[in-house]
Write a protein that holds these residues in place. Structure first.
Motif, mmCIF file in Angstrom:
data_model
loop_
_atom_site.group_PDB
_atom_site.id
_atom_site.type_symbol
_atom_site.label_atom_id
_atom_site.label_comp_id
_atom_site.label_asym_id
_atom_site.label_seq_id
_atom_site.Cartn_x
_atom_site.Cartn_y
_atom_site.Cartn_z
ATOM 1 N N LEU A 138 69.013 25.892 154.319
ATOM 2 C CA LEU A 138 69.499 25.548 155.656
ATOM 3 C C LEU A 138 69.845 24.076 155.820
ATOM 4 N N PHE A 139 69.137 23.196 155.107
ATOM 5 C CA PHE A 139 69.308 21.769 155.384
ATOM 6 C C PHE A 139 69.799 20.937 154.197
ATOM 7 N N THR A 140 69.808 21.508 153.003
ATOM 8 C CA THR A 140 70.414 20.810 151.859
ATOM 9 C C THR A 140 71.305 21.789 151.092
ATOM 10 N N PRO A 141 72.225 22.449 151.790
ATOM 11 C CA PRO A 141 73.056 23.453 151.114
ATOM 12 C C PRO A 141 74.046 22.797 150.161
ATOM 13 N N THR A 142 74.400 23.504 149.113
ATOM 14 C CA THR A 142 75.423 22.982 148.206
ATOM 15 C C THR A 142 76.780 22.962 148.897
ATOM 16 N N ASP A 143 76.973 23.874 149.851
ATOM 17 C CA ASP A 143 78.203 23.922 150.641
ATOM 18 C C ASP A 143 77.807 24.224 152.083
ATOM 19 N N ALA A 144 77.999 23.235 152.968
ATOM 20 C CA ALA A 144 77.589 23.428 154.364
ATOM 21 C C ALA A 144 78.366 24.545 155.035
ATOM 22 N N GLY A 145 79.575 24.794 154.573
ATOM 23 C CA GLY A 145 80.347 25.930 155.069
ATOM 24 C C GLY A 145 80.605 25.896 156.557
ATOM 25 N N ALA A 146 80.185 26.945 157.266
ATOM 26 C CA ALA A 146 80.552 27.128 158.666
ATOM 27 C C ALA A 146 79.753 26.270 159.634
ATOM 28 N N VAL A 147 78.711 25.600 159.139
ATOM 29 C CA VAL A 147 77.891 24.742 160.006
ATOM 30 C C VAL A 147 77.706 23.404 159.302
ATOM 31 N N SER A 148 78.258 22.343 159.873
ATOM 32 C CA SER A 148 78.196 21.036 159.232
ATOM 33 C C SER A 148 76.773 20.494 159.233
ATOM 34 N N LEU A 149 76.526 19.526 158.362
ATOM 35 C CA LEU A 149 75.200 18.906 158.332
ATOM 36 C C LEU A 149 74.853 18.220 159.653
ATOM 37 N N PRO A 150 75.778 17.463 160.277
ATOM 38 C CA PRO A 150 75.429 16.898 161.585
ATOM 39 C C PRO A 150 75.049 17.970 162.607
ATOM 40 N N GLU A 151 75.744 19.099 162.606
ATOM 41 C CA GLU A 151 75.392 20.184 163.525
ATOM 42 C C GLU A 151 74.007 20.727 163.220
#
Length: 198
Positions: free
Chosen positions: A41-54
């Motif tokens: 959830l918080f260190t994904p290899t690809d943030a995809g549909a939800v950005s890290l700031p979100e």
């Protein structure tokens, strides 16, 4: 740092060979999967549909609503490190402080559970804060507030609000997973602190 630490140990202040560490060692599978959930959830290899700031903004907001200031600060620090993070953090913290409530509350569909209906505030973000957050994040925070305090009022209409703000179905699933994981994490950390101090 977050790539190498056990996040629950870190948030609960559990040191190696401590009483808390011994308690967690009794449940190695639970420990492993909690860490894997955090990483996904918080260190994904690809943030995809939800950005890290979100992700970090929602986490900061939800932890604050749950009355977990240390955990809110942890996620807030990570939010502040992202693009436009300081402005987002200031707004998120302000909204959480103003709109924390006692819950759960809300109304069930008509039926036997209606006897447990309870009134409470419905969270809606104003234009000034929405201008800082953007429509997507504003909708996400409104939905997170719903899930924390009014889960009985989750509905297709609430999901449509997210879709209308630009969220995909995959993003909505991830958002809901974030809120659920944080509720779990906050309670585990509180429980481990209590047990370690006993």
């Amino acid at each position: 740092m977050t790539d190498t630490i056990d996040i629950i140990d870190h948030l609960a202040g559990i040191a190696p060979q401590s009483r808390g560490d011994a308690l967690r060692t009794r449940r190695p599978v639970t420990r492993e999967h909690a860490q894997k959930s955090w990483r996904a959830l918080f260190t994904p290899t690809d943030a995809g549909a939800v950005s890290l700031p979100e992700r970090f903004a929602v986490a900061t907001f939800v932890a604050a609503l749950h009355g977990a200031p240390q955990i809110a600060a942890f996620y807030g620090e990570r939010l502040a490190e992202t693009e436009n993070g300081p402005a987002l953090l200031s707004t998120v913290k302000g909204l959480a402080a103003l709109h924390a409530a006692e819950g759960p509350y809300g109304r069930y569909p008509a039926g036997a559970l209606s006897a447990e209906d309870a009134d409470g505030p419905v969270f809606s973000i104003g234009e000034a804060d929405r201008a800082v957050l953007g429509d997507r994040l504003a909708a996400a925070l409104e939905h997170a507030h719903l899930l924390v305090y009014r889960p009985r009022e989750a509905s297709p209409a609430a999901l449509q609000t997210l879709l209308s703000a630009g969220w995909s179905t995959t993003g909505i699933v991830t958002l809901s997973q974030l809120v659920s994981f944080l509720a779990f994490q906050i309670r585990v950390v509180a429980g481990l602190k209590t047990l370690a101090a006993a």
